[in-house]
Scaffold this active site. Structure first.
Site, short mmCIF file in Angstrom:
data_model
loop_
_atom_site.label_atom_id
_atom_site.label_comp_id
_atom_site.label_asym_id
_atom_site.label_seq_id
_atom_site.Cartn_x
_atom_site.Cartn_y
_atom_site.Cartn_z
N VAL A 13 75.83 15.99 79.78
CA VAL A 13 76.30 16.22 78.42
C VAL A 13 77.10 15.00 77.99
CG1 VAL A 13 76.37 18.73 78.59
CG2 VAL A 13 78.38 17.40 79.25
N GLY B 192 71.49 17.02 77.63
CA GLY B 192 70.14 16.89 78.15
C GLY B 192 69.99 17.76 79.38
N ILE C 188 78.39 15.65 71.47
CA ILE C 188 77.49 14.69 70.84
C ILE C 188 76.04 15.01 71.19
CG2 ILE C 188 76.84 12.27 70.64
CD1 ILE C 188 79.70 11.53 71.36
N ASP D 253 63.57 4.97 79.15
CA ASP D 253 63.73 6.12 78.25
C ASP D 253 64.17 5.66 76.86
OD1 ASP D 253 63.61 8.77 77.48
OD2 ASP D 253 65.60 9.28 78.23
#
Length: 318
Positions: free
Chosen positions: A53, A49, A46, A159
């Site tokens: 994962v 980063g 999907i 974030d």
């Protein structure tokens, strides 16, 4: 140079793509502490980063989930799991279970299983350009409801961006990826190099360490603007150019800058965020909410609770 966590992440990606196509067994622990064996298999990647994962997995009953795998260095504490175990809200992704694998003296893989939601807001916005104001209202309200819940628990997401907001086929919105989230206290100094650059609040760009939950409000204002604006509204190649872009658009006073520990004698007035966005949005009540979300000074920026009381969000209930 890649960190130990990043190196382990790359190893993990290769392992998943090679071996997780078959059913795997794992002893997992639920959020309430129950331990049980589950069977699952890898479906597809999907996202990935710097430190983790996320993959789509399917259990033996053909239910889909999202599994986030990060390498947990023993020297550091993972806040995300603790926060996920504490929160329970319809607009925040739900922790299903978690487990550790490949434990060594240096660390282990932490596997966090959560709800699977088929699309993130980045994908949704690209597929729904020119969406009706009513849909924007629904998405905006749900994000703010989730943030109000987090902020009341003193949790700052840190974030917020389109890819960290999920939306299902029924329009239900869920905030995800609490990897940067943290419980913050008034007057506490925190790192400012957080949040993706295009969605980073002015106080973070100015390295003002005593920030609060208002940084999430700024980020969400940037996200919602993308429903009509062609791409990120404050796009810059560096933190400096992103800040300059903000100053070109948002009205800022010398006191605003001084309040964030910055002096800029040659300050030029931006056109004003409301005036700028009038080229893309026509609803005056929505423009008011965006203006309150994108106030340069956190002292002038509204909270999630204050925004939810605005006329724009009352219309659907009348």
């Amino acid at each position: 140079m890649a960190t130990l966590s990043q190196k382990k992440l790359m190893e993990s990606v290769r392992l998943m793509e090679r071996e997780w196509v078959k059913m795997h067994k794992a002893l997992v622990r639920s959020r309430c502490g129950e331990v049980k064996e589950v069977r699952y298999r890898y479906v597809e990647m999907i996202g990935r980063g710097s430190f983790g994962v996320v993959v789509k997995i399917m259990d033996d009953r053909h239910n889909f989930f999202a599994l986030k795998r990060v390498y947990q260095d023993r020297r550091y504490h993972n806040r995300e799991l603790g926060i996920l175990m504490e929160v329970d809200h319809p607009n925040i992704v739900r922790l299903v279970s978690y487990f550790h694998t490949d434990k060594t003296s240096s660390g282990a893989y932490l596997n966090i299983i959560t709800d699977f939601v088929g699309m993130n807001l980045e994908e949704y916005i690209k597929a729904n350009r020119g969406v009706e104001t009513e849909e924007i209202r629904s998405v905006y309200r749900q994000i703010l409801e989730g943030l109000r819940y987090l902020h009341e628990k003193n949790i700052c997401h840190r974030d917020m961006k389109p890819s960290n907001i999920l939306i299902d086929t029924n329009g239900l919105v869920k905030i995800c990826d609490l990897g940067s989230a943290k419980v913050i206290k008034s007057g506490e100094r925190n790192i400012t190099y957080i949040c993706s650059r295009f969605y980073r609040a002015p106080e973070n760009l100015l390295d003002y360490k005593e920030y609060d939950f208002k940084i999430d409000i700024w980020s969400v204002g940037c996200v919602i603007a993308e429903f009509r604006h062609p791409g990120p509204i404050f796009k810059g190649d560096t933190s400096g150019s992103t800040l300059n872009r903000i100053l070109e658009i948002v009205r800022v006073t010398s006191d605003d800058l001084i309040g964030l520990g910055c002096l800029k004698p040659d300050l030029k007035q931006g056109v004003g965020i409301r005036k700028y966005l009038e080229a893309f949005f026509s609803d005056p009540d929505l423009l008011e909410v965006l203006e309150k979300s994108l106030a340069f000074s956190p002292c002038k920026r509204s909270t999630a609770s204050e925004l939810l009381r605005k006329q724009f969000f009352q219309q659907a209930h009348e």
